[in-house]
Design a protein around this motif. Structure first.
Motif, PDB file in Angstrom:
ATOM      1  N   TYR A  39      -1.107  -0.168  -8.958  1.00  0.00           N
ATOM      2  CA  TYR A  39      -0.279   0.126  -7.696  1.00  0.00           C
ATOM      3  C   TYR A  39      -0.112  -1.406  -6.925  1.00  0.00           C
ATOM      4  CZ  TYR A  39      -1.653   4.792  -9.124  1.00  0.00           C
ATOM      5  OH  TYR A  39      -1.933   5.890 -10.288  1.00  0.00           O
ATOM      6  N   SER A  40      -0.779  -2.257  -7.493  1.00  0.00           N
ATOM      7  CA  SER A  40      -0.679  -3.361  -6.599  1.00  0.00           C
ATOM      8  C   SER A  40      -0.943  -4.693  -7.539  1.00  0.00           C
ATOM      9  CB  SER A  40      -1.395  -3.385  -5.567  1.00  0.00           C
ATOM     10  OG  SER A  40      -2.729  -3.253  -5.943  1.00  0.00           O
ATOM     11  N   PRO A  41      -0.955  -5.886  -7.002  1.00  0.00           N
ATOM     12  CA  PRO A  41      -1.427  -6.858  -7.919  1.00  0.00           C
ATOM     13  C   PRO A  41      -2.854  -7.009  -7.866  1.00  0.00           C
ATOM     14  CG  PRO A  41       0.609  -7.614  -6.708  1.00  0.00           C
ATOM     15  CD  PRO A  41       0.454  -6.207  -6.348  1.00  0.00           C
ATOM     16  N   ASP A 101      -4.708  -4.580  -8.114  1.00  0.00           N
ATOM     17  CA  ASP A 101      -5.028  -3.486  -9.130  1.00  0.00           C
ATOM     18  C   ASP A 101      -5.014  -3.985 -10.331  1.00  0.00           C
ATOM     19  OD1 ASP A 101      -5.446  -1.609  -7.334  1.00  0.00           O
ATOM     20  OD2 ASP A 101      -3.820  -0.469  -7.599  1.00  0.00           O
ATOM     21  N   PRO A 145       1.421  -0.280 -14.412  1.00  0.00           N
ATOM     22  CA  PRO A 145       2.155  -0.301 -13.311  1.00  0.00           C
ATOM     23  C   PRO A 145       3.459   0.472 -13.605  1.00  0.00           C
ATOM     24  CG  PRO A 145       2.368  -2.450 -13.959  1.00  0.00           C
ATOM     25  CD  PRO A 145       1.363  -1.806 -14.861  1.00  0.00           C
ATOM     26  N   HIS A 163       7.237   6.328  -3.897  1.00  0.00           N
ATOM     27  CA  HIS A 163       6.154   5.469  -3.707  1.00  0.00           C
ATOM     28  C   HIS A 163       4.823   6.085  -3.733  1.00  0.00           C
ATOM     29  CE1 HIS A 163       3.587   2.743  -1.286  1.00  0.00           C
ATOM     30  NE2 HIS A 163       4.162   1.698  -1.697  1.00  0.00           N
ATOM     31  N   ARG A 223       6.660   1.390  -8.257  1.00  0.00           N
ATOM     32  CA  ARG A 223       6.699   0.162  -7.460  1.00  0.00           C
ATOM     33  C   ARG A 223       7.727  -0.589  -7.572  1.00  0.00           C
ATOM     34  NH1 ARG A 223       3.769   2.844  -5.312  1.00  0.00           N
ATOM     35  NH2 ARG A 223       1.656   2.573  -4.676  1.00  0.00           N
ATOM     36  N   GLY A 241       7.819  -0.367   0.840  1.00  0.00           N
ATOM     37  CA  GLY A 241       7.263  -1.395  -0.190  1.00  0.00           C
ATOM     38  C   GLY A 241       7.606  -1.028  -1.593  1.00  0.00           C
ATOM     39  N   TRP A 280       6.292  -9.137  -5.329  1.00  0.00           N
ATOM     40  CA  TRP A 280       5.626  -8.033  -5.120  1.00  0.00           C
ATOM     41  C   TRP A 280       4.660  -8.101  -3.664  1.00  0.00           C
ATOM     42  CZ3 TRP A 280       2.645  -5.289  -9.913  1.00  0.00           C
ATOM     43  CH2 TRP A 280       2.402  -3.974  -9.591  1.00  0.00           C
ATOM     44  N   LYS A 281       4.023  -9.317  -3.671  1.00  0.00           N
ATOM     45  CA  LYS A 281       3.079  -9.306  -2.412  1.00  0.00           C
ATOM     46  C   LYS A 281       4.010  -9.413  -1.284  1.00  0.00           C
ATOM     47  CE  LYS A 281      -0.947 -11.195  -4.786  1.00  0.00           C
ATOM     48  NZ  LYS A 281      -1.710 -12.337  -5.002  1.00  0.00           N
ATOM     49  N   GLU A 304       5.087  -5.859  -0.202  1.00  0.00           N
ATOM     50  CA  GLU A 304       3.923  -5.339   0.256  1.00  0.00           C
ATOM     51  C   GLU A 304       3.575  -5.566   1.671  1.00  0.00           C
ATOM     52  OE1 GLU A 304       0.680  -4.233  -3.262  1.00  0.00           O
ATOM     53  OE2 GLU A 304       0.522  -6.291  -2.348  1.00  0.00           O
ATOM     54  N   ASP A 305       3.682  -6.995   1.856  1.00  0.00           N
ATOM     55  CA  ASP A 305       3.296  -7.551   3.237  1.00  0.00           C
ATOM     56  C   ASP A 305       4.550  -7.054   4.399  1.00  0.00           C
ATOM     57  OD1 ASP A 305       1.282  -8.740   2.286  1.00  0.00           O
ATOM     58  OD2 ASP A 305       2.192 -10.964   2.023  1.00  0.00           O
TER      59      ASP A 305
END
Length: 416
Positions: A137-139, A141, A154, A174, A179, A220, A405-406, A409-410
């Motif tokens: 679900y994230s970089p 991960d 993902p 989400h 994503r 996100g 992606w980050k 997220e940020d």
């Protein structure tokens, strides 16, 4: 000793300069050595593919533990993706496409229901084979799974129709692990106009679509602009507060008139936005000559079968079809995919391009040398041949998409 020091330093400098790096030397390597280096890079670099249509293929094939139907934990005869070939090719994080056909838009609730079903199917794959696959679900991960030798799964939802007319569904998806969301697919929807549809329902992004993009930013979810019309593309870039992506698009300069691909203007606009364009490998996406060549081969085979009173299932026919197709190969090659990467790099720089194969989604149109997920090293070898460095290849494989992606997220974290 002090008198010798300058000469020692000079000698070290000369020696260092005379030792070319593996990447700089790759252009003069033999094809065999270059492929060996490419395979090493693929195996030791995180590789993200922006779009693999495995979930829908599993749905059609009847995903089950009964291997006589479809089990991608082992090598399969059909399709472009399975675990053994994935490991051979060095693919670590294929975005599982939660594909929602445009015709479902006419039935209230149907798109969302299919999305839920395909998400569950993807989760089941990871839960059934935890020694091979893992959700991501994230970089972070993906990085953790990479260290464990697991293939990350993902998810991106292909067609915003799954949101339907309820903005709360953006946050819902989400929470379900989506994503990125491709705003449209084959037809205009409530969000905006699609590249394959000539209706121009909204003239670009709808008012509701603007709210959807804003909500995607807030929670996100990456905004995916593959499949949208040019006007929707421009409108979405005006609305989004974070970089966007094109998860599986190629350069229109090689396919004039094909709006599904991105024009130079759109590539430049996406780069200005800080986004990343992930190159589609499909034959019709990378070479306008493919369709004509394919049709010519198909017409010849149809006529030959009729003249010889044979069907495609006859062994003699299969042998002829194989031989004729090989001799009159209509498919583009892996070099053509590299041409698209070159074009983006030359136009806007190395920081705005990635891989978005569309494996399991473009049928048998894939280029020679990139027929399935085991063959990524062939593309990396071609890039090495053209002078791309290891750092360049790492950006293409994962660093560019991780950066976007980050950032998404940020921004979402900053919204509370």
């Amino acid at each position: 000793m002090k008198r010798l020091l300058p000469f020692i330093i000079l000698a070290i400098g000369i020696f260092s300069c005379s030792q070319p790096s593996e990447e700089n030397n790759s252009q003069s390597m033999s094809d065999e050595d270059r492929l060996e280096l490419a395979t090493e890079i693929a195996q030791n670099t995180i590789m993200v593919d922006g779009h693999v249509d495995l979930p829908y293929r599993m749905k059609v094939g009847g995903f089950t533990l009964q291997r006589e139907i479809l089990d991608v934990s082992v090598r399969t005869e059909g399709g472009n993706f399975d675990y053994p070939r994935t490991k051979e090719g060095g693919l670590d994080a294929p975005f599982m496409s939660i594909f929602l056909p445009a015709n479902l838009q006419q039935v209230p609730g149907a798109s969302k229901a299919l999305a839920d079903s395909l998400i569950l199917m993807t989760e089941r794959l990871a839960n059934t084979f935890p020694d091979k696959f893992a959700m991501a679900y994230s970089p972070a991960d993906i990085e953790a799974n990479f260290e464990k030798g697991l293939v990350s799964l993902p998810m991106g939802m292909e067609n915003g129709s799954g949101i339907e007319d309820d903005l709360d569904n953006v946050e819902y998806f989400h929470s379900r692990g989506i994503r990125y969301i491709t705003l449209t697919h084959g037809r205009d929807n409530l969000i905006g106009d699609a590249s394959y549809d000539t209706t121009g329902t909204h003239g670009g992004l709808s008012d509701y679509g603007r709210q959807v993009v804003e909500e995607m930013n807030r929670v996100g979810i990456m905004v995916d602009l593959s499949h949208v019309s040019d006007n929707t593309f421009r409108d979405a870039l005006e609305v989004t507060k974070v970089p966007a992506i094109a998860s599986h698009s190629s350069a229109r300069v090689f396919t004039p008139g094909f709006e599904r691909n991105m024009s130079d203007e759109l590539i430049q606009a996406m780069a200005k936005n800080g986004g990343v364009m992930m190159i589609n490998f499909g034959g019709t996406f990378i070479d306008s000559a493919y369709a004509a060549g394919r049709d010519k081969v198909r017409d010849h085979i149809v006529n030959w079968l009729a003249e010889n009173e044979l069907s495609r299932s006859d062994s003699a026919a299969q042998a002829y079809i194989k031989k004729y197709t090989e001799e009159n190969n209509p498919f583009p090659s892996v070099e053509r995919v590299a041409d698209h990467i070159d074009h983006v790099v030359n136009l806007v720089g190395i920081d705005y391009v990635g891989l978005g194969s569309d494996f399991d989604g473009v049928g048998d149109s894939l280029p020679t040398g990139l027929k399935d997920v085991s063959m990524y090293p062939n593309l990396i070898a071609e890039l090495l041949k053209r002078g791309y460095s290891r750092e360049d290849i790492e950006k293409i494989c994962y660093k560019n998409i991780f950066r976007v992606w980050k950032a998404v997220e940020d921004y979402a974290a900053s919204q509370g």
